[in-house]
Design an enzyme around this catalytic site. Sequence first.
Site, PDB file in Angstrom:
ATOM      1  N   GLU A   1       0.710   0.050  15.916  1.00 42.83           N
ATOM      2  CA  GLU A   1      -0.180   1.165  15.587  1.00 42.83           C
ATOM      3  C   GLU A   1      -1.104   1.496  16.750  1.00 42.83           C
ATOM      4  OE1 GLU A   1      -4.011   2.240  12.789  1.00 42.83           O
ATOM      5  OE2 GLU A   1      -2.593   0.733  12.032  1.00 42.83           O
TER       6      GLU A   1
ATOM      7  N   HIS B   1       3.690   2.080  11.114  1.00 44.26           N
ATOM      8  CA  HIS B   1       2.699   2.017  12.182  1.00 44.26           C
ATOM      9  C   HIS B   1       2.784   3.188  13.155  1.00 44.26           C
ATOM     10  CE1 HIS B   1       3.270  -2.508  11.406  1.00 44.26           C
ATOM     11  NE2 HIS B   1       2.178  -2.116  10.801  1.00 44.26           N
TER      12      HIS B   1
ATOM     13  N   HIS C   1      -0.364  -4.409  19.006  1.00 44.39           N
ATOM     14  CA  HIS C   1       0.117  -3.935  17.707  1.00 44.39           C
ATOM     15  C   HIS C   1       0.723  -2.544  17.853  1.00 44.39           C
ATOM     16  CE1 HIS C   1       0.036  -2.671  13.476  1.00 44.39           C
ATOM     17  NE2 HIS C   1      -0.109  -3.933  13.164  1.00 44.39           N
TER      18      HIS C   1
ATOM     19  N   SER D   1      -1.159  -7.841  10.449  1.00 43.74           N
ATOM     20  CA  SER D   1      -2.578  -7.765  10.814  1.00 43.74           C
ATOM     21  C   SER D   1      -3.477  -7.741   9.587  1.00 43.74           C
ATOM     22  CB  SER D   1      -2.822  -6.513  11.663  1.00 43.74           C
ATOM     23  OG  SER D   1      -4.190  -6.336  11.929  1.00 43.74           O
TER      24      SER D   1
ATOM     25  N   CYS E   1       0.864  -1.179   0.000  1.00 45.70           N
ATOM     26  CA  CYS E   1       0.000   0.000   0.000  1.00 45.70           C
ATOM     27  C   CYS E   1       0.902   1.231   0.000  1.00 45.70           C
ATOM     28  CB  CYS E   1      -0.908   0.008   1.230  1.00 45.70           C
ATOM     29  SG  CYS E   1      -0.013   0.197   2.799  1.00 45.70           S
TER      30      CYS E   1
END
Length: 276
Positions: A126, A74, A124, A218, A13
Amino acid sequence: MKEIIKADPCGFCMGVRRAVDLVEKEIAGGGKISTLGPIIHNRQVLDDLASRGVIMAESPEEVDREGTLVIRAHGVEPKTEEILNQRGVKIVDGTCPKVKSSHRAIVDYSGRGYFIVILGDKNHGEVKGLAGRARDHAVVSTPVEAEALELPEKTLFICQTTVKQSEFEEVRDILLRKNPGTAVKNMICAATMDRQKAVRELARRVDAMVIVGGKDSSNTKRLYQTAVEQGIYACHVETADELPRELEGYNRIGVSAGASTPDYIIEGVMEKLRLL
């Protein structure tokens, strides 16, 4: 002959590509380069960067003062940034712009006295960065956890950028039932939603799905879940070497990949599938 169809879009991405490109730029410029934790969740990319001298530090105290630290897509917690700045570390910020938007929303609402509910994986990177910007918050990962919350009048619901839309909607509905005045911020990245949609659509046209990406990723794990939910055979692999023998029995196979999966790994999987 097997027909192998690649989902569109799939793979890197914008945020991941930007972070990796920043590391590549620093490598080209020379000097000591570090990341704090994995720059992205893809073991093959990390191994390649390590082979070219990029050091993955586990804590801000481990980062070389004389080198450059590239912050991963992140993002990091504010207290981590503070330590790095106090130590005089040169920072190149690779935080995804979408994650930055979530940071700003939490700082804004938290500053106005809102209780912040974050949907995501509390372990995680993020989510840690999101939670670190909230004065008063709770992290939930399931509807059951959402049901257990006591919500004050001023509540904001926000999410990790890689959760599934269905997960977001289920928890959102629970919170709105408990407190109809809850403010809602759907921060699911368009890249995440587009990849999940592409998997759902492709699954209707094939006999099996292969999802390619890091086992710690994830968004890749959620792509795999999306494929399984379509009722066809699906598997999650990191590389072509992990392709299971069961795929030999399918003639029309779809392939998608997480947002941290580089093109060369996707192509390698597709090439091997054609030879099964």
